[in-house]
Enzyme design. Structure first.
Site, short mmCIF file in Angstrom:
data_model
loop_
_atom_site.label_atom_id
_atom_site.label_comp_id
_atom_site.label_asym_id
_atom_site.label_seq_id
_atom_site.Cartn_x
_atom_site.Cartn_y
_atom_site.Cartn_z
N LYS A 75 -27.93 39.82 -75.15
CA LYS A 75 -29.29 40.25 -75.52
C LYS A 75 -29.93 39.24 -76.48
CE LYS A 75 -27.72 44.47 -76.69
NZ LYS A 75 -26.41 44.63 -76.06
N THR A 76 -29.17 38.85 -77.49
CA THR A 76 -29.72 37.88 -78.47
C THR A 76 -29.93 36.53 -77.81
OG1 THR A 76 -28.40 39.02 -80.13
CG2 THR A 76 -29.39 36.95 -80.78
N ASP A 120 -32.93 43.84 -83.54
CA ASP A 120 -31.64 44.29 -83.00
C ASP A 120 -31.46 45.77 -83.36
OD1 ASP A 120 -29.29 43.98 -81.67
OD2 ASP A 120 -28.24 42.92 -83.27
N THR A 169 -28.17 49.16 -77.61
CA THR A 169 -27.06 49.62 -76.77
C THR A 169 -27.36 51.03 -76.28
OG1 THR A 169 -26.05 50.32 -78.84
CG2 THR A 169 -25.25 48.26 -77.89
N ARG A 228 -18.95 37.39 -74.99
CA ARG A 228 -18.54 37.28 -76.41
C ARG A 228 -17.02 37.40 -76.52
NH1 ARG A 228 -21.42 41.36 -80.02
NH2 ARG A 228 -23.15 39.89 -79.83
#
Ligand code: ADE
Length: 353
Positions: A75-76, A120, A169, A228
């Site tokens: 997302k980032t 975020d 999320t 990640r």
């Protein structure tokens, strides 16, 4: 493109990544900067490329965008890419960091035309802060209350045209008025193993790590389909390769390394295994409510719901039912345990006597 982060206090932009942890620094080194470098999420990428081209052609700002999905899927990274592709800057903050309406007002009034604001965990915004966003997103203006008591009045202040990017999320936790103000809603999905393998290979090259193709493939099945986690595993395998082997990440390094980290051949880590064992051994496979699972594991409900369960559901180990969580036959056999119930032909459960 510059990236600026906003700490807990209003207007406190800290340039660059001066406060980031080692993991964040590592992630930032590996983050793709352009769509062309970004692996996976093909549908999302294809759409975003069109929206960027269209906005540029019309010389407009990109419409407000929300990314949702489990942590670690990009997302980032995609937000940074959007700002980069629009030749602009991204300013980063988060829902919990914005304590008062004034915190957000200070950021919005400091934005420059065409800049991006990334929030975020946008589902964790407090309502008075969220309300500031409504007019900011729709009219590029904020309503400030000036003065106190009977003489208080509201004053409308124009702010520069900007693009809000929300990341969450928990998309369903966004209030309707906020959800409706996003022009683009993009769901990020878990990655396929070949995509994870490609990401591992790319990251290894950037970090100057030698990894054999078959080792990268093996590792790609154990990263919970999440970049990640793949990059974190790569870093751990490098440690094992450098200290216990000859420096190269081989099949043997991966096999032994995963075992040392308690990650099994399906990529289930300690928390996943703990979740399934609790559900099977303490509760006979369910159904069990979220709060009971949290208490049994000594884990936060949010972590269970947002981090652990999405992958277990995706891989077919558990199901969420109106009565609670239940394990599937796959989970029983994966744990090497015998299920006390079997599914009957009508989809109901039959107790085995
Ligand atoms: N590193 C982390 N996520 C990535 C992605 N989607 N593509 C390339 N490199 C990445």
């Amino acid at each position: 493109m510059a990236i600026e982060e906003h700490g807990a206090s209003a207007g406190n932009f800290t340039t660059g990544q001066t406060t980031s942890t080692e993991t964040e620094q590592f992630e930032n080194t590996l983050r793709p900067k352009t769509f062309d470098d970004y692996i996976g999420q093909a549908d999302v990428k294809r759409n975003l490329k069109v929206f960027v081209q269209a906005a540029k052609k019309r010389e407009e700002t990109l419409e407000h965008t929300v990314f949702y999905g489990p942590p670690g899927l990009g997302k980032t990274t995609l937000s940074m890419i959007l700002a980069h592709e629009m030749n602009s800057q991204l300013r980063i903050t988060s829902g919990p960091a914005l304590e008062k309406p004034g915190d957000l007002a200070a950021i919005l009034t400091n934005l420059k035309e065409g800049e991006f604001l990334f929030i975020d965990e946008i589902h964790r915004l407090r309502m008075p802060v969220e309300e500031i966003l409504y007019s900011a997103m729709e009219d590029f203006a904020i309503d400030l209350v000036v003065g106190k008591g009977p003489s208080a009045r509201t004053m409308r202040l124009d702010i520069p045209k900007f693009t809000l990017i929300g990341a969450t999320t928990r998309f369903s936790m966004l209030a309707g008025p906020l959800r409706d103000r996003f022009g683009h809603v993009e769901k990020l999905r878990f990655y396929e193993a070949p995509e994870i393998q490609e990401i591992l290979t790319r990251s290894a090259k950037i970090l100057d790590i030698e990894i054999e193709t078959s080792a990268a493939e093996k590792l790609s099945y154990c990263a919970r389909r999440t970049p990640r986690i793949a990059n974190r595993l790569l870093r751990r395998m490098r440690d094992f390769a450098e200290i216990q082997h000859e420096g190269v990440i081989t099949d043997t390094v991966v096999e032994q390394g995963l075992k040392s980290l308690s990650i099994d051949e399906k990529g289930l880590d300690y928390s996943d295994q703990d979740y399934l064992k609790n559900l099977c051994e303490k509760f006979g496979g369910g159904p069990v409510g979220l709060s009971t699972m949290a208490a049994a594991m000594g884990e936060e409900e949010n972590t269970i719901e947002e981090v652990i369960e999405p992958f277990l559901i995706m891989e077919g180990f558990i199901q969420k039912t109106p009565r609670g969580r239940i394990v599937t036959d796959l989970a029983w056999s994966h744990l090497g345990l015998k299920s006390p119930v079997t599914q009957n032909q009508n989809g109901g459960q039959t107790i085995m006597l």
